[in-house]
Every structure is written in C-alpha cells, then in structure tokens.
Write a protein that holds these residues in place. Sequence first.
Motif, PDB file in Angstrom:
ATOM      1  N   PRO A 105       0.799  -1.227   0.000  1.00 15.77           N
ATOM      2  CA  PRO A 105       0.000   0.000   0.000  1.00 15.77           C
ATOM      3  C   PRO A 105       0.837   1.285   0.000  1.00 15.77           C
ATOM      4  CG  PRO A 105      -0.917  -1.582   1.543  1.00 15.77           C
ATOM      5  CD  PRO A 105       0.381  -2.148   1.052  1.00 15.77           C
ATOM      6  N   GLU A 106       1.932   1.311   0.773  1.00 19.41           N
ATOM      7  CA  GLU A 106       2.728   2.541   0.818  1.00 19.41           C
ATOM      8  C   GLU A 106       3.404   2.827  -0.525  1.00 19.41           C
ATOM      9  OE1 GLU A 106       5.015  -0.891   2.563  1.00 19.41           O
ATOM     10  OE2 GLU A 106       3.109   0.019   3.043  1.00 19.41           O
ATOM     11  N   ALA A 109       0.594   4.203  -2.840  1.00 26.23           N
ATOM     12  CA  ALA A 109       0.280   5.593  -2.473  1.00 26.23           C
ATOM     13  C   ALA A 109       1.393   6.538  -2.930  1.00 26.23           C
ATOM     14  CB  ALA A 109       0.063   5.702  -0.967  1.00 26.23           C
ATOM     15  N   ALA A 110       2.641   6.126  -2.782  1.00 26.63           N
ATOM     16  CA  ALA A 110       3.765   6.965  -3.194  1.00 26.63           C
ATOM     17  C   ALA A 110       3.777   7.166  -4.704  1.00 26.63           C
ATOM     18  CB  ALA A 110       5.079   6.343  -2.733  1.00 26.63           C
ATOM     19  N   GLN A 142      -7.730   3.002  -1.590  1.00 33.13           N
ATOM     20  CA  GLN A 142      -7.640   2.780  -0.136  1.00 33.13           C
ATOM     21  C   GLN A 142      -6.219   3.050   0.355  1.00 33.13           C
ATOM     22  OE1 GLN A 142     -10.376   2.106   1.850  1.00 33.13           O
ATOM     23  NE2 GLN A 142      -8.905   2.692   3.413  1.00 33.13           N
ATOM     24  N   ALA A 143      -5.219   2.679  -0.434  1.00 25.52           N
ATOM     25  CA  ALA A 143      -3.819   2.938  -0.067  1.00 25.52           C
ATOM     26  C   ALA A 143      -3.562   4.437   0.045  1.00 25.52           C
ATOM     27  CB  ALA A 143      -2.870   2.310  -1.079  1.00 25.52           C
ATOM     28  N   VAL A 144      -4.138   5.217  -0.889  1.00 20.58           N
ATOM     29  CA  VAL A 144      -3.984   6.676  -0.846  1.00 20.58           C
ATOM     30  C   VAL A 144      -4.654   7.244   0.394  1.00 20.58           C
ATOM     31  CG1 VAL A 144      -4.616   8.833  -2.003  1.00 20.58           C
ATOM     32  CG2 VAL A 144      -3.700   6.913  -3.341  1.00 20.58           C
ATOM     33  N   ASP A 146      -5.160   5.729   3.248  1.00 23.28           N
ATOM     34  CA  ASP A 146      -4.464   5.278   4.453  1.00 23.28           C
ATOM     35  C   ASP A 146      -3.097   5.940   4.631  1.00 23.28           C
ATOM     36  OD1 ASP A 146      -6.613   3.650   4.953  1.00 23.28           O
ATOM     37  OD2 ASP A 146      -5.643   1.822   4.233  1.00 23.28           O
ATOM     38  N   HIS A 147      -2.525   6.410   3.576  1.00 26.08           N
ATOM     39  CA  HIS A 147      -1.161   6.949   3.679  1.00 26.08           C
ATOM     40  C   HIS A 147      -1.174   8.383   3.328  1.00 26.08           C
ATOM     41  CE1 HIS A 147      -0.370   2.648   3.456  1.00 26.08           C
ATOM     42  NE2 HIS A 147       0.616   2.927   4.248  1.00 26.08           N
TER      43      HIS A 147
END
Length: 147
Positions: A105-106, A109-110, A142-144, A146-147
Amino acid sequence: FVFEGFLPRKGRARADRLEELAHEPRTCVLFASPHRVVEDLDDLAGVLGADRPAALCRELTKLHEEVRRGSLGELAGHARVAGVRGEVTLVVGGAPDRPLLEAAPEILAAEVARRVAVGVRKKEAIAEVARDARVPKREVYQAVLDH
C-alpha cells in the motif's frame, strides 16, 4: 514507431503528453524548435528518465546532416553547451518493459503522489497505478486514503 510532431508548449497539455510518452512502448519521433530543444530534452529526461536512449537529429536529408546518439540526459547537456541550429528531430526509444509495482500500500500511495506531483489528476493517477500494478482501483484508492 509513432510520430508525435511538436510537444505542447506548456501547462497541463505538455505535462499530460509527457506522461503519456513515458509509457509509450514504441519509438517516438518528435520535432523540436532549435530555440526550445534544450527545454524539450530537459523535460523529456525528467519525465521519461535521463537514461532513456535517444537521438538528436539535425538537418536531416540536407548537406549538414548530423545525428548525435546518447541518453536524453547526455543529449540535453550537449544541446545546452553546444547549442543547436536548424531543423531538429528527436528520436526517443520506447518505454522499457516495466516490472509490476509491488502491491504494498505505501508503494502504491507513493506512486500516485509522484504522478499527481507532475500534473496528473488524482483520479487518473489512481487508475494508471492500478493498471500498472495490476490491482483493483479500489485497492489503490484505499492505499492513498491510508497513507
């Protein structure tokens, strides 16, 4: 190969076009103004990668024809120092086969944040990252969040 003509001069259209070219697997042929060739090469190197193979062609089919090959970064440096005159054609190698992004996920998001920073709309960036990573868009979204 694909013929692109001149890059858009500035703004959103230019950023969008460069981002599309970053993923183009075919060799790209572009025209460049001798007054803007350094800026074009710098932008291409920044978005496509300074190590992308390319050729800077000048005065094709004419008496003083010149073809200089190297990476986008090397050609930008050469053009900056030596200057370029005449009709200019840039030939840029296609995008290399990219390994799938890790689905952490990180990292997802990155990657979305990196694309948004170069002018891609968030919704489009999420869709692109999902496509490249071969994961559902909702997972990237969801990753965006959450991070």
